[in-house]
Design a protein around this motif. Structure first.
Motif: not given
Ligand SMILES: Cc1ncc(COP(=O)(O)O)c(C=O)c1O
Length: 477
Positions: A99, A101, A122, A150
């Motif tokens: 993941s 950002l 994200y 997150h």
């Protein structure tokens, strides 16, 4: 290193029989274009010229010199633009499926890196500035709440400055991200000139970013495609080197490499004088801009020093001319500049025109731009009504990018797609920021934005569909 790469080329090339690539063999008698394009110095990696992907000679020395000039721990020369630096950097700090950002206004190369590594993004939307209808700075608060929300994300990717020259508070953003253990990549493609003179703000290397990518060719005197990647730690640098060798050509042009080396030397030897000249050229423009009645220039003329909503700061090399207050739009202003004043802008939007300056500009070029704008401005009238904001839309993502971009799709006319999940990346060029990424749900704001861009004749790049006016949506959405 005392001898520049160019001097080395000039010394070595005429004396050696080239039984190697490239096939023109430096024979400029073969055709006139070879002479014009300096083919007599065009080589790639041969003995004595080092290896870009395993440097240990002249290139290593040149890159070490560049690291000193830019204040980095390690600097890489790039010959495939910032694009290759971004692909390699993201790959260097992530594993497949991770993941991340990221600021939603990142360049399409960032989105390509997401897809290549099946990353889960994200998004953090930048704030907006309604006076200019542009993306404004990233909010430190928003980033803080995204990090809290997150916690699986280990990497933050941001763009600073933006195309229009908007800065974010990088020092605060990077410190915040580092406190939470995130690695920070800054796409500073538009800011290779930052931090060298009091006239321009400091950049991402000084702010402590882990990897910074800069297009030298965008603002500095270096050939198109040349760029730099600055890395903060030796461990990260080793991984960056590995990833660059995946994404970057194995036949780097020494014309491009010599151009990077030349540019770095120029900054070191004459930086102070040349940045001062650039600043003087921008001041000359500022004086002209202060006489504009209808056009507004972000950070210039009457707009200089204005407190702008959601804008942390501006860097002055970008001249964004807003038409919002006038009876023309950005496309019409660009036509006037093109047809009447032989001036070609960098970027055109419904809201205005971006004139990009670089170290090669002079008082003469900047006064010429100012005079052209003044002549146009005299013929403009105020806008009859407040123009409806037409800004890049905010989207909702419901399907992972990596899934949506491979899923079966159907084509639909743009105007009929509200509520459908997009199966492709749609980017208006420039600025090259995806309006929609696969997996996002189409909304009215995005439809209006795309239709306006199409009507204005902008290039709309799509990753899967190729029928004019139609886009790919998930067959099952
Ligand atoms: C913000 C941003 N990042 C990256 C790039 C890619 O840079 P390059 O053209 O040097 O590959 C661009 C190109 O316009 C850009 O605007």
């Amino acid at each position: 290193m005392t001898e520049s790469l160019l001097e080395l080329l000039q010394r070595a090339c005429p004396n050696t029989l080239p039984m190697h690539m490239p096939g023109h063999k430096r024979n400029t008698m073969l055709a006139p274009y070879l002479k014009t394009l300096a083919a007599e110095l065009d080589i790639t990696e041969i003995k004595g010229f080092d290896h870009l992907h395993a440097p240990g000679g002249v290139l290593q020395e040149a890159m070490e010199d560049a690291a000193v000039v830019f204040g980095a721990n390690r600097t890489f020369f790039l010959v495939n633009g910032s694009t290759v630096g971004i692909l390699a950097a993201i790959r260097a700090v992530t594993a497949p499926g991770d993941s991340v950002l990221l600021a939603r206004n990142c360049h399409r190369s960032v989105y390509h890196a997401l897809a290549l590594n099946s990353l889960k993004p994200y998004f953090i939307y930048p704030q907006t500035n309604l006076r200019y209808q542009i993306a404004a700075s990233l909010s430190v608060k928003k980033i803080e709440s995204a990090i809290a929300q997150h916690q699986d994300a280990r990497v933050l990717i941001v763009t600073c400055p933006t195309y229009e020259g908007v800065m974010s508070d990088l020092t605060a953003i990077i410190a915040l991200a580092h406190r939470h253990g995130l690695t920070v990549i800054v796409d500073e493609a538009h800011g290779a000139h930052l931090g060298f003179s009091p006239y321009f703000p400091t950049g991402a290397v000084a702010a402590g970013a882990d990897i910074v990518i800069q297009s030298l060719h965008k603002t500095m005197p270096s050939l198109t495609q040349t760029a730099l990647a600055h890395v903060r730690s030796p461990a990260l640098a080793s991984e960056m080197q590995r990833q660059l060798s995946v994404f970057e050509t194995t036949s780097p042009s020494f014309l491009l490499l010599a151009s990077i080396d030349g540019c770095v030397r120029l900054i070191r030897q004459r930086g102070e004088e040349l940045f001062a000249q650039w600043a003087a050229a921008l001041s000359a423009f500022d004086q002209k801009a202060s006489r504009l009645k209808h056009l507004r220039v972000l950070g210039y003329g009457k707009e200089r020093g204005r407190n702008l909503e959601n804008v942390f700061g501006l860097e002055p090399s970008k001249i964004f001319i807003s038409t919002l207050n006038t009876n023309v739009n950005g496309y019409e202003l660009a036509e006037l500049l093109r047809n009447r004043f032989s001036t070609e802008p960098e970027m055109i939007t419904p809201q205005g025109v971006l004139a990009m300056t670089g170290m090669g500009d002079t008082v003469f070029t900047m006064e010429r731009l100012g005079d052209s704008l003044l002549a146009i401005d005299r013929e403009l009238t105020p806008a009859k009504s407040v123009k409806v904001p037409l800004m890049a839309p905010e989207m909702r993502i419901t399907v992972p990018i990596a899934t949506a971009e491979r899923a079966p799709f159907i084509l639909l006319p743009i105007e009929d797609t509200e509520g459908y999940v997009l199966a492709e990346n749609i980017t208006v060029y420039p600025p090259g920021i995806p309006v929609i990424v696969p997996g996002e749900v189409m909304n009215q704001q995005a439809i209006r934005y795309l239709l306006a861009a199409r009507e204005a004749g902008n290039t709309i790049l799509r990753s899967r569909s190729d029928v004019d006016g139609q886009v790919a949506v998930l067959r099952d959405s």
